[in-house]
Motif scaffolding. Structure first.
Motif, PDB file in Angstrom:
ATOM      1  N   LYS A 148      53.822  39.756  34.548  1.00 38.71           N
ATOM      2  CA  LYS A 148      54.721  40.876  34.811  1.00 38.71           C
ATOM      3  C   LYS A 148      55.963  40.401  35.577  1.00 38.71           C
ATOM      4  N   ASN A 149      55.764  39.604  36.592  1.00 33.91           N
ATOM      5  CA  ASN A 149      56.857  39.009  37.353  1.00 33.91           C
ATOM      6  C   ASN A 149      57.100  37.625  36.757  1.00 33.91           C
ATOM      7  N   ASN A 150      58.146  37.479  35.929  1.00 27.17           N
ATOM      8  CA  ASN A 150      58.340  36.237  35.181  1.00 27.17           C
ATOM      9  C   ASN A 150      59.788  35.776  35.225  1.00 27.17           C
ATOM     10  N   LEU A 151      59.982  34.548  34.795  1.00 29.67           N
ATOM     11  CA  LEU A 151      61.314  33.963  34.726  1.00 29.67           C
ATOM     12  C   LEU A 151      61.394  33.116  33.467  1.00 29.67           C
ATOM     13  N   ILE A 152      62.446  33.328  32.673  1.00 31.47           N
ATOM     14  CA  ILE A 152      62.732  32.472  31.528  1.00 31.47           C
ATOM     15  C   ILE A 152      64.034  31.746  31.846  1.00 31.47           C
ATOM     16  N   ILE A 153      64.041  30.446  31.590  1.00 25.39           N
ATOM     17  CA  ILE A 153      65.217  29.615  31.846  1.00 25.39           C
ATOM     18  C   ILE A 153      65.543  28.884  30.552  1.00 25.39           C
ATOM     19  N   ARG A 156      71.470  25.498  27.501  1.00 24.46           N
ATOM     20  CA  ARG A 156      72.301  25.512  26.292  1.00 24.46           C
ATOM     21  C   ARG A 156      73.635  24.826  26.559  1.00 24.46           C
ATOM     22  N   GLU A 157      74.339  24.564  25.492  1.00 23.32           N
ATOM     23  CA  GLU A 157      75.689  24.030  25.606  1.00 23.32           C
ATOM     24  C   GLU A 157      76.602  25.133  26.150  1.00 23.32           C
ATOM     25  N   LYS A 158      77.531  24.756  27.005  1.00 29.91           N
ATOM     26  CA  LYS A 158      78.400  25.723  27.675  1.00 29.91           C
ATOM     27  C   LYS A 158      79.091  26.669  26.687  1.00 29.91           C
ATOM     28  N   SER A 159      79.487  26.165  25.534  1.00 29.93           N
ATOM     29  CA  SER A 159      80.242  26.980  24.572  1.00 29.93           C
ATOM     30  C   SER A 159      79.368  27.862  23.682  1.00 29.93           C
ATOM     31  N   SER A 160      78.060  27.776  23.822  1.00 30.84           N
ATOM     32  CA  SER A 160      77.164  28.570  22.964  1.00 30.84           C
ATOM     33  C   SER A 160      77.363  30.067  23.233  1.00 30.84           C
ATOM     34  N   GLN A 161      77.187  30.869  22.185  1.00 32.98           N
ATOM     35  CA  GLN A 161      77.485  32.300  22.278  1.00 32.98           C
ATOM     36  C   GLN A 161      76.302  33.187  21.867  1.00 32.98           C
ATOM     37  N   GLU A 162      75.086  32.729  22.007  1.00 30.84           N
ATOM     38  CA  GLU A 162      73.942  33.541  21.599  1.00 30.84           C
ATOM     39  C   GLU A 162      73.860  34.827  22.415  1.00 30.84           C
ATOM     40  N   ASP A 163      73.341  35.858  21.751  1.00 34.37           N
ATOM     41  CA  ASP A 163      73.184  37.164  22.391  1.00 34.37           C
ATOM     42  C   ASP A 163      71.701  37.358  22.718  1.00 34.37           C
ATOM     43  N   TYR A 164      71.392  37.487  23.982  1.00 35.17           N
ATOM     44  CA  TYR A 164      70.003  37.604  24.429  1.00 35.17           C
ATOM     45  C   TYR A 164      69.620  39.034  24.804  1.00 35.17           C
ATOM     46  N   LYS A 165      70.540  39.966  24.719  1.00 38.79           N
ATOM     47  CA  LYS A 165      70.310  41.331  25.230  1.00 38.79           C
ATOM     48  C   LYS A 165      69.070  41.995  24.652  1.00 38.79           C
ATOM     49  N   GLU A 166      68.749  41.738  23.396  1.00 37.04           N
ATOM     50  CA  GLU A 166      67.569  42.336  22.765  1.00 37.04           C
ATOM     51  C   GLU A 166      66.281  41.601  23.141  1.00 37.04           C
ATOM     52  N   PHE A 168      65.672  39.641  26.355  1.00 37.26           N
ATOM     53  CA  PHE A 168      65.304  39.679  27.767  1.00 37.26           C
ATOM     54  C   PHE A 168      66.522  40.077  28.597  1.00 37.26           C
ATOM     55  N   LYS A 169      66.264  40.377  29.852  1.00 32.20           N
ATOM     56  CA  LYS A 169      67.327  40.753  30.780  1.00 32.20           C
ATOM     57  C   LYS A 169      67.901  39.482  31.408  1.00 32.20           C
ATOM     58  N   ILE A 170      69.207  39.296  31.285  1.00 36.38           N
ATOM     59  CA  ILE A 170      69.857  38.145  31.906  1.00 36.38           C
ATOM     60  C   ILE A 170      70.044  38.435  33.393  1.00 36.38           C
ATOM     61  N   LEU A 171      69.561  37.509  34.218  1.00 35.97           N
ATOM     62  CA  LEU A 171      69.687  37.648  35.668  1.00 35.97           C
ATOM     63  C   LEU A 171      70.892  36.893  36.204  1.00 35.97           C
ATOM     64  N   LYS A 172      71.142  35.716  35.605  1.00 40.41           N
ATOM     65  CA  LYS A 172      72.194  34.850  36.137  1.00 40.41           C
ATOM     66  C   LYS A 172      72.505  33.772  35.110  1.00 40.41           C
ATOM     67  N   ILE A 173      73.767  33.350  35.047  1.00 42.23           N
ATOM     68  CA  ILE A 173      74.175  32.233  34.192  1.00 42.23           C
ATOM     69  C   ILE A 173      74.968  31.262  35.053  1.00 42.23           C
ATOM     70  N   ASN A 174      74.557  29.997  35.038  1.00 42.60           N
ATOM     71  CA  ASN A 174      75.260  28.944  35.771  1.00 42.60           C
ATOM     72  C   ASN A 174      75.798  27.928  34.763  1.00 42.60           C
ATOM     73  N   ILE A 181      73.071  27.203  32.002  1.00 45.85           N
ATOM     74  CA  ILE A 181      71.684  27.562  32.297  1.00 45.85           C
ATOM     75  C   ILE A 181      71.616  29.074  32.414  1.00 45.85           C
ATOM     76  N   ILE A 182      70.768  29.668  31.562  1.00 46.35           N
ATOM     77  CA  ILE A 182      70.579  31.115  31.556  1.00 46.35           C
ATOM     78  C   ILE A 182      69.249  31.420  32.222  1.00 46.35           C
ATOM     79  N   PHE A 183      69.272  32.279  33.222  1.00 47.42           N
ATOM     80  CA  PHE A 183      68.061  32.741  33.907  1.00 47.42           C
ATOM     81  C   PHE A 183      67.833  34.181  33.486  1.00 47.42           C
ATOM     82  N   GLY A 184      66.620  34.504  33.089  1.00 48.95           N
ATOM     83  CA  GLY A 184      66.341  35.866  32.665  1.00 48.95           C
ATOM     84  C   GLY A 184      64.913  36.275  32.962  1.00 48.95           C
ATOM     85  N   SER A 185      64.579  37.495  32.553  1.00 50.49           N
ATOM     86  CA  SER A 185      63.243  38.035  32.762  1.00 50.49           C
ATOM     87  C   SER A 185      62.908  38.980  31.608  1.00 50.49           C
TER      88      SER A 185
END
Length: 186
Positions: A148-153, A156-166, A168-174, A181-185
């Motif tokens: 239930k309490n999870n993290l997906i990391i 990817r390449e900086k220029s990548s344009q994938e859409d993750y909205k469907e 998982f929830k994006i928490l942070k992008i560095n 690096i995309i951090f999500g849940s």
């Protein structure tokens, strides 16, 4: 390449120097762990967690997790050369008892009805040219192999344009150099 922190700090890791692989740079790995430890947006701890490292390569992310107190890490890697070095690293560091190595691609791993724990942290580092990893994320979501309490990391390449909205929830992008690096849940 070396282990950055924890019980294995400073230990050297073998890595594969091949055109199709790109090891996760120490600076990027250190930044990922600093984000996990210090971001108010992330509620998952590494200590005693169960980790899934998909597209594991030679294992630098999962090994760093073990060094920092993870309970266990499942490594998924299909490349035979990378697998050989991954196993060498696990044996050399005497951490095979906290590791499960799956010598298959991500689709085969997720299709197997193996009895696996639900994961706290899922890390994906597919080749930058690979777009099939999005199906992997869909399968992870459908099978609900995360706590239930999870993290997906995702690395990817900086220029990548994938859409993750469907997916998982994006928490942070560095962004670091050529990497994102995309951090999500889920």
């Amino acid at each position: 390449m070396r282990v950055i922190s924890g019980s294995l700090k400073g230990k050297k890791l073998n890595f594969l120097n091949a055109p199709l692989t790109r090891p996760l740079k120490d600076m990027v790995r250190e930044s990922i762990f600093n984000t996990i430890l210090h971001s108010n947006l992330i509620n998952v701890q590494i200590q005693n967690s169960i980790i899934l490292d998909i597209y594991a390569g030679t294992g630098s992310f999962g090994i760093e997790c073990i060094s920092r107190g993870a309970g266990e890490v499942s490594f998924v890697e299909k490349d035979k050369s990378a697998l050989k070095i991954l196993r060498e690293n696990l044996n050399k560091l005497s951490i095979i008892n906290k590791s499960f190595v799956f010598p298959v691609d991500s689709k085969s791993f997720l299709k197997k009805k193996i009895k696996i724990s639900k994961f706290d942290i899922i890390f994906l580092d597919p080749p930058f040219s690979d777009r099939d990893y999005l199906d992997c994320i869909k399968n992870i979501k459908e099978q609900k192999i995360f706590k239930k309490n999870n993290l997906i990391i995702i690395h990817r390449e900086k220029s990548s344009q994938e859409d993750y909205k469907e997916l998982f929830k994006i928490l942070k992008i560095n962004v670091y150099g050529k990497s994102k690096i995309i951090f999500g849940s889920f």
